[in-house]
Structures are given as structure tokens and as C-alpha cells.
Design a protein around this motif. Structure first.
Motif, PDB file in Angstrom:
ATOM      1  N   GLY A  33       0.772  -1.239   0.000  1.00 59.74           N
ATOM      2  CA  GLY A  33       0.000   0.000   0.000  1.00 59.74           C
ATOM      3  C   GLY A  33       0.796   1.277   0.000  1.00 59.74           C
ATOM      4  N   GLU A 173      -0.785   3.974  -6.195  1.00 65.36           N
ATOM      5  CA  GLU A 173      -1.027   3.183  -4.994  1.00 65.36           C
ATOM      6  C   GLU A 173      -1.834   1.943  -5.367  1.00 65.36           C
ATOM      7  OE1 GLU A 173      -2.206   5.201  -1.316  1.00 65.36           O
ATOM      8  OE2 GLU A 173      -1.876   7.103  -2.374  1.00 65.36           O
ATOM      9  N   ARG A 174      -1.368   0.813  -4.892  1.00 68.26           N
ATOM     10  CA  ARG A 174      -2.059  -0.445  -5.182  1.00 68.26           C
ATOM     11  C   ARG A 174      -3.379  -0.504  -4.427  1.00 68.26           C
ATOM     12  NH1 ARG A 174      -0.499  -6.489  -3.100  1.00 68.26           N
ATOM     13  NH2 ARG A 174      -1.250  -7.677  -4.890  1.00 68.26           N
ATOM     14  N   THR A 175      -4.396  -1.042  -5.072  1.00 66.25           N
ATOM     15  CA  THR A 175      -5.680  -1.323  -4.442  1.00 66.25           C
ATOM     16  C   THR A 175      -6.092  -2.732  -4.837  1.00 66.25           C
ATOM     17  OG1 THR A 175      -7.072  -0.580  -6.276  1.00 66.25           O
ATOM     18  CG2 THR A 175      -6.312   1.119  -4.739  1.00 66.25           C
ATOM     19  N   GLU A 176      -7.205  -3.190  -4.279  1.00 69.96           N
ATOM     20  CA  GLU A 176      -7.690  -4.514  -4.642  1.00 69.96           C
ATOM     21  C   GLU A 176      -8.229  -4.535  -6.063  1.00 69.96           C
ATOM     22  OE1 GLU A 176     -10.451  -5.986  -1.813  1.00 69.96           O
ATOM     23  OE2 GLU A 176      -8.998  -6.057  -0.162  1.00 69.96           O
ATOM     24  N   ASP A 177      -8.557  -3.356  -6.599  1.00 69.95           N
ATOM     25  CA  ASP A 177      -9.069  -3.287  -7.962  1.00 69.95           C
ATOM     26  C   ASP A 177      -8.054  -2.535  -8.819  1.00 69.95           C
ATOM     27  OD1 ASP A 177     -10.978  -3.782  -9.973  1.00 69.95           O
ATOM     28  OD2 ASP A 177     -11.902  -1.836  -9.664  1.00 69.95           O
ATOM     29  N   PRO A 179      -5.355   0.149  -9.564  1.00 75.16           N
ATOM     30  CA  PRO A 179      -4.518   1.046  -8.765  1.00 75.16           C
ATOM     31  C   PRO A 179      -4.862   2.511  -8.999  1.00 75.16           C
ATOM     32  CG  PRO A 179      -3.190  -0.679  -9.767  1.00 75.16           C
ATOM     33  CD  PRO A 179      -4.556  -0.788 -10.371  1.00 75.16           C
TER      34      PRO A 179
END
Length: 344
Positions: A33, A173-177, A179
Motif C-alpha cells: 500500500g 497506490e495499489r488497491t484490490e481493484d 490502482p
């Protein structure tokens, strides 16, 4: 004007290109994150689709989507894009990644897998007549390319796919969907050099070793990853603050934090050649660090004058390193001129 012959195959009906990438900051920590900085580079994968057979029969040559010639990322991104766009390509495709490899055929570590996934997805939209510069179309290309890429590398950050789609320099930023990203232009006065170590590396083993450390020794992992997180954030803040001198100052601590993480995990993130490049950069008033998982591939070096960068690159060549002829911040995925013969 006559005699200008297409670089694409006879009968090419659509062609696209997608840039490779260099990761400037946030290695490993981005998976947890932490913001990363990633830049598109002016070396590009080129893809094209050709006209189908006149009798309408499916292609069976190397350009068929079912050909083992293409990686799973390409095939999956292509299929996902066709489903999203409700448009099926009518002919065989070609994919040229040579610009992202060394002339010897060795990989450089410039994100060719992600770039190919983006180019494959973009071919569908280009073939359907869509504008690849449209934010809506790029969002759909990114969705398809991410789905294809993650089907093969589910633990990846996706930042390389994002920058290959949108181009420029991005804070991601990385996300679950998908970025989250925003533009982060190169600071005024900052000179960036990308240097190949001459040592290709398979990064998946390094990532696995780092996160095996978390299971084996949570306290050490927390300490070393915490240092990487703090160093990456300091670098990103300096970059986004448009402070070239602060970027140079933030580079060595980021490299040192990565070295310590590698030592704890038992993998040489900052191996001997990467360490030597850091020494050469410091001797010329700059600083250098790995780009990506480390262990080889490419390094990025930063300076506040063009003369210092040039002197560093001469010194690097003298020690058998290879500064790469490229610029950072190149365009994202785009349509390329394609025709089936000559221009008149």
C-alpha cells in the motif's frame, strides 16, 4: 512521396504501441500500500492486427490468438478486451517486444510483460475505431490488461500496467481493484539515467523470499520493511515536491533500506553490480538504486546536472555497464501509423 514502406506486415489494419517502464521508488513496499513512483520509457512494444483471410476462415499461423508464440498475458488481455468492447479481431496479430530487450535477446527488466498485455488489449479498441487517447477508452484498456496480467501474476502491484497504459510519470497506490494514480512530473533540474547491469534476473523468486521472511521472522520483516516504506515515502515526497536535490538525497537511503531487506530475506536485492553503480553515481555527485525487485536488471541514477549525468554514464561504460538510450515520461498506449504498402 513514394517508396516509404511500412514496417508492418502487408495488410496491417491496426497498429498500437505501449511503453515499457522503470520503477523509480517503492519496490516491495508498494505491495503493502505504499505509494510508488513509476515512469513510462521511450522503448515500446508494438502490436498489430492484420486483415483476415478472404474466405473468412480463422487464422492458423503464428499470429493466431491460440498460438503458443504468445504469452498467457497477451492471450488473456486480448480475450478480456474483446469481451469488454464486444468486438472480435478479424485477423492474426503480431507483437514485437524487441525494443524492451537487449540486442542479445536478454531481458532488460523494463516491464515487457505488462506492455504486451496493454498493447494486446489496445489492439481490440484500435481495431474497433476507438480513440486510444480518450480517458474512457484508456480506462477500459487498463481494465482488460490488468485482468489479463493478474490472471498470470495475481500478487503483482499492477503499477507497470497502469503506466504502460497512461504514460508519463505516475504516483501509484495499489488497491484490490484498479490502482489509483496521479501525474508526477520529473522535478525541474533532475537528470535521470537508466543503466543495465548486464545481469538479467527473475524477480518472482525475490518477491517470494521477501514475503517468506514475514512468515518466518515477523519482527525482522516489520523492521526492514518499515525502513523501506519510510525511505520510499521520503523519495516520493521529494519528487512530488519538485525538489531535485532532495530526490538525490533520498535515493541512497532507499537503496540502503532495500539492501537491508534483501540481507534479512537472504536474497541480493542490491547485488555487487548494483552496489558498484551506486558508488559511481556518488562519485559524480548523484545517487543510484535498483529499479524493481533488484538482483540485476536495471538501476536508476539521479543527478542535478546534465554534465554530472554524462560523466557518470562514461564511467559506467568504462566498467562494462550499459546506460540505455531512453527517456522517462513517454506517452502511454497509442495508435501507430500502419498501412499495407506505400504512401503516395
Amino acid at each position: 512521396m513514394r517508396g516509404r514502406v511500412s514496417v508492418f506486415a502487408q495488410g496491417t489494419v491496426a497498429a498500437v504501441s505501449a511503453p515499457g517502464k522503470v520503477l523509480l521508488a517503492g519496490e516491495y513496499a508498494v505491495l503493502r500500500g505504499t505509494p510508488a513512483l513509476v515512469a513510462a520509457v521511450s522503448r515500446r512494444v508494438v502490436g498489430h492486427v492484420s486483415a483476415g483471410a478472404s474466405d473468412g476462415s480463422p487464422p492458423r499461423a503464428a499470429g493466431s490468438r491460440d498460438s503458443a508464440h504468445f504469452s498467457p498475458e497477451i492471450r488473456l488481455a486480448l480475450a478480456r478486451a474483446e469481451a469488454i468492447r464486444n468486438h472480435r479481431l478479424g485477423g492474426p496479430i503480431g507483437m514485437n517486444r524487441a525494443a524492451l530487450d537487449h540486442p542479445s535477446g536478454t531481458k532488460l527488466g523494463l516491464g515487457s510483460s505488462a506492455a504486451q498485455a496493454v498493447a494486446a488489449a489496445a489492439l481490440v479498441f484500435a481495431d474497433a475505431g476507438d480513440d486510444l487517447g480518450s480517458p474512457d477508452i484508456r480506462a477500459r484498456v487498463l481494465r482488460a490488461a490488468l485482468d489479463g496480467h493478474r490472471a498470470v501474476a495475481p500478487d503483482g502491484s499492477g503499477v507497470d500496467v497502469v503506466v504502460s497504459t497512461h504514460g508519463g510519470v505516475l504516483r501509484v497506490e495499489r488497491t484490490e481493484d484498479v490502482p489509483v494514480h496521479q501525474d508526477a512530473d520529473v522535478p525541474d533540474g533532475l537528470e535521470v539515467s537508466v543503466v543495465w547491469t548486464g545481469v538479467p534476473v527473475r524477480t518472482s523468486g525475490f518477491v517470494s523470499a521477501v514475503f517468506e521472511l514475514e512468515a518466518r521472522d515477523p519482527a525482522t520483516f516489520a523492521e526492514t520493511m518499515g525502513a523501506v516504506d519510510a525511505a520510499a515515502r521520503a523519495f516520493v515526497d521529494a519528487w512530488c515536491g519538485d525538489d531535485a536535490a532532495a530526490v538525490v538525497r533520498a535515493t541512497a537511503p532507499h537503496a540502503e533500506a532495500l539492501r537491508a531487506l534483501g540481507d534479512a530475506a537472504g536474497v541480493p536485492i542490491v547485488e555487487a553490480r548494483l552496489a558498484r553503480l551506486a558508488v559511481l553515481a556518488a562519485e559524480h555527485g548523484g545517487a543510484a538504486k535498483p529499479s524493481g525487485a533488484g538482483g540485476g536488471d536495471v538501476a536508476v541514477a539521479f543527478f542535478t546536472s546534465r554534465d554530472a549525468r554524462s560523466a557518470f554514464e562514461r564511467a559506467a561504460r568504462a566498467e562494462s555497464f550499459e546506460p540505455l538510450a531512453l527517456t522517462v515520461g513517454d506517452d502511454g498506449v497509442r495508435r501507430e501509423l500502419a498501412w499495407g504498402g506505400t504512401l503516395s
